[in-house]
Design a protein around this motif. Structure first.
Motif, short mmCIF file in Angstrom:
data_model
loop_
_atom_site.label_atom_id
_atom_site.label_comp_id
_atom_site.label_asym_id
_atom_site.label_seq_id
_atom_site.Cartn_x
_atom_site.Cartn_y
_atom_site.Cartn_z
N SER A 28 0.86 -1.18 0.00
CA SER A 28 0.00 0.00 0.00
C SER A 28 0.89 1.23 0.00
CB SER A 28 -0.92 0.02 1.23
OG SER A 28 -1.82 -1.06 1.21
N ASP A 183 -5.75 -4.75 -6.83
CA ASP A 183 -5.33 -3.62 -5.99
C ASP A 183 -3.83 -3.71 -5.73
OD1 ASP A 183 -5.66 -1.31 -4.50
OD2 ASP A 183 -6.19 -2.39 -2.67
N TRP A 185 -1.41 -1.42 -5.87
CA TRP A 185 -0.77 -0.33 -5.12
C TRP A 185 -1.52 0.02 -3.83
CZ3 TRP A 185 3.38 -0.56 -7.77
CH2 TRP A 185 3.35 -0.73 -9.15
N GLY A 186 -2.57 -0.72 -3.53
CA GLY A 186 -3.27 -0.50 -2.27
C GLY A 186 -4.25 0.66 -2.28
N ARG A 187 -4.67 1.09 -3.47
CA ARG A 187 -5.60 2.22 -3.51
C ARG A 187 -6.92 1.87 -2.82
NH1 ARG A 187 -9.91 3.59 -6.38
NH2 ARG A 187 -9.74 1.67 -7.61
N ARG A 189 -7.43 -0.54 -0.67
CA ARG A 189 -7.20 -0.78 0.76
C ARG A 189 -7.13 0.53 1.52
NH1 ARG A 189 -4.00 -4.68 -1.51
NH2 ARG A 189 -2.08 -3.47 -1.27
N ARG A 190 -6.51 1.54 0.93
CA ARG A 190 -6.46 2.85 1.59
C ARG A 190 -7.86 3.46 1.67
NH1 ARG A 190 -2.10 2.94 4.73
NH2 ARG A 190 -0.13 3.09 3.59
N ALA A 352 -1.80 6.57 -4.85
CA ALA A 352 -2.08 5.41 -5.69
C ALA A 352 -2.67 5.79 -7.04
CB ALA A 352 -3.03 4.46 -4.96
#
Length: 527
Positions: A28, A183, A185-187, A189-190, A352
């Protein structure tokens, strides 16, 4: 062997690709949130200078470091107050609105969290289609394969190309399509992290609203009881003024005084009586204020509250806990921390957006000119594969969004510091006010005793002709003023204790306890 090696290489590459994707999806971008440290003093400052002196403090109620009461209003030992406080959480409209806002934030989190999972959509259609004869004639001259027609329709056109006109066709189609954004790059999740922090902030906001309304209910109740006590004092002084008027009339009839004393006594009686309607009006307004807090119409609680009761006294010992617990007890501080957490996660979302988005898509459709052939494999049409989108030129939008989220994070950090500092000021001011008002109340109690003795002496001496009537009037006015100030001070002491517990952030634990899971969500299946 050569053939097996050539077959094995793509499989190895695919496995490596999946392993790399799984590794990347665990990352992330953006800053991770770290709970800010909070300074706290070693102990509470009582601001009572006599505590360090050689004589005991004059206050009758002192704060102690024992764990505070969850239902702090119970320390007043007033059943009516406790009953009213128990109704605030379920009846107050502001608390109910805060509950609706919490439900909205939880629903928004569920919407955001759905992006973590693949989407699967089913579709079906039926069309009764007639092909243009002119289009077919043009196709005969140019070649039917050049016509912009779907597969089944084009096949039918070829079959009927030798005729003058084409019949209408039944076109059946059904299928499913799937899509899933990796996901990497963790966009997402962020975004979910930000949504969970917003849910926590909404929970703390509801608790803050509850604390404010609980404190407001207690203050209004103290004010009501204080005004009722003021009304009793006014009526008692009305009787005293009537007795004084009767005494002056008897002395005037006996020729021992003049009409001036009689008129002065009547004026004092009228002045005291004139205060009664004002207190009755205030009582009615205060009952309405309590009714409004409970979502009731005007005067709905009049029968319940019209019986005059004294101001609930404060206990000799007031448990307030230790200073280090303040930041975790006050919902506004907890809410400010959650807002900071959400703003920090928002920076990760903005970072992201600079990276590519990889989406896996697939579709399986069945097309046929007859419904009975729709379920057979020759009617199938399918596609599957990844797609990638990379922001190349956005006109500065992404950089502006990143700058905005970083500024919002800094704003949330300063707001958190401000909230914590304000909390300490609230407690310090409440402690000072609680101790100072107690000392003032004790002095006023002594003043009332002295004023009452002075009035008895003045009336006795006036009855024996040893004093003028002006001394009696002055003694009456002094006693009335001292009694009213003492009643106001007694009510203020209890109200200041309410303010102290509001500053400490207590009262929400029993009604809206902290959840075990950090995001405040119930783990249910999502659709």
């Amino acid at each position: 062997m050569r053939k097996s090696k050539r077959v094995g290489k793509p499989g190895a590459r695919y496995a490596a690709l999946l392993a790399g994707t799984a590794f990347l999806t665990g990352c992330s971008v953006g800053p991770d949130f770290k709970r800010p440290s909070v300074w706290s003093p070693a102990g509470w400052q009582t601001h009572d200078k006599n505590m360090a002196g050689d004589r005991p403090a004059p206050t009758t109620s002192v704060v102690v470091a024992d764990p505070p009461e969850t239902r702090w209003w119970g320390i007043f030992n007033d059943p009516e107050l406790s009953a009213l406080e128990d109704r605030v959480a379920r009846s107050n409209l502001d608390v109910r609105l805060a509950g609706i806002r919490l439900a909205e934030s939880r629903a928004q989190l569920r919407i955001t969290g759905a992006d973590r999972y693949p989407t699967l959509t089913g579709n079906g259609s039926y069309a009764y289609t007639k092909i243009s004869d002119k289009l077919i004639q043009r196709g005969l001259s140019n070649g039917l394969d050049d016509l912009p027609l779907p597969g089944p329709t084009l096949d039918a056109a070829k079959a009927y190309a030798g005729g003058v006109s084409t019949p209408a066709l039944n076109i059946w189609e059904d299928g499913i399509s799937a899509s899933w954004e990796l996901d990497i790059w963790g966009r997402v999740r962020r975004e979910v992290e930000q949504g969970r922090a917003n849910v926590t902030a909404s929970e703390e906001d509801r608790r803050s609203v509850l604390i404010m309304r609980l404190a407001e209910m207690a203050r209004d109740y103290m004010l009501l009881r204080g005004t009722q006590s003021q009304l009793l004092i006014a009526r008692e002084n009305q009787k005293t003024a009537e007795e004084t008027l009767k005494l002056s009339q008897e002395r005037f009839t006996g020729g021992l005084t003049t009409q001036l004393d009689v008129e002065n006594a009547r004026a004092q009686l009228d002045t005291t009586t004139a205060q009664i309607p004002n207190f009755e009006q205030q009582i009615s307004q205060q009952v309405n204020a309590i009714s409004l807090l409970l979502g009731e119409p005007p005067q709905a609680l009049l029968a319940e509250l019209e019986v005059n009761e004294p101001v609930p006294p404060v206990p000799p010992r007031v448990p307030v806990g230790v200073p280090s617990e303040l930041a975790r007890r006050r919902p506004d501080v907890r809410e400010a921390e959650a807002r900071l957490h959400a703003a920090t996660a928002g920076v990760g979302v903005a970072v992201a957006d600079f990276y590519p988005r990889v989406t896996l898509t697939g579709a399986l459709n069945f097309q046929s000119l007859a419904y009975r052939d729709l379920a057979f494999w020759p009617a199938a049409a399918y596609n599957a594969g990844p797609s990638i989108s990379l922001p190349i030129f956005q006109g500065g939008r992404l950089r502006g969004q990143l700058q905005l989220t970083k500024a919002q994070q800094e704003e949330a950090a300063i707001s958190y510091q401000q909230t914590v500092l304000s909390a300490w000021h609230d407690v310090d001011n409440a402690l000072t006010a609680y101790g100072a008002e107690q000392r003032r109340r004790d002095q006023l109690a002594s003043s009332v005793d002295a004023a009452r003795r002075a009035l008895d002496l003045a009336r006795e001496q006036y009855a024996h002709g040893l004093q003028t009537f002006l001394n009696v009037l002055d003694a009456q006015r002094t006693l009335l003023s001292a009694q009213q100030q003492l009643t106001t001070s007694t009510q203020t002491v209890s109200s200041n204790l309410v303010q102290l517990y509001a500053a400490l952030g207590g009262g929400w634990e029993a009604t809206f306890p902290a959840r075990l899971d950090a995001d405040g969500m119930q783990r249910t299946a999502s659709r």
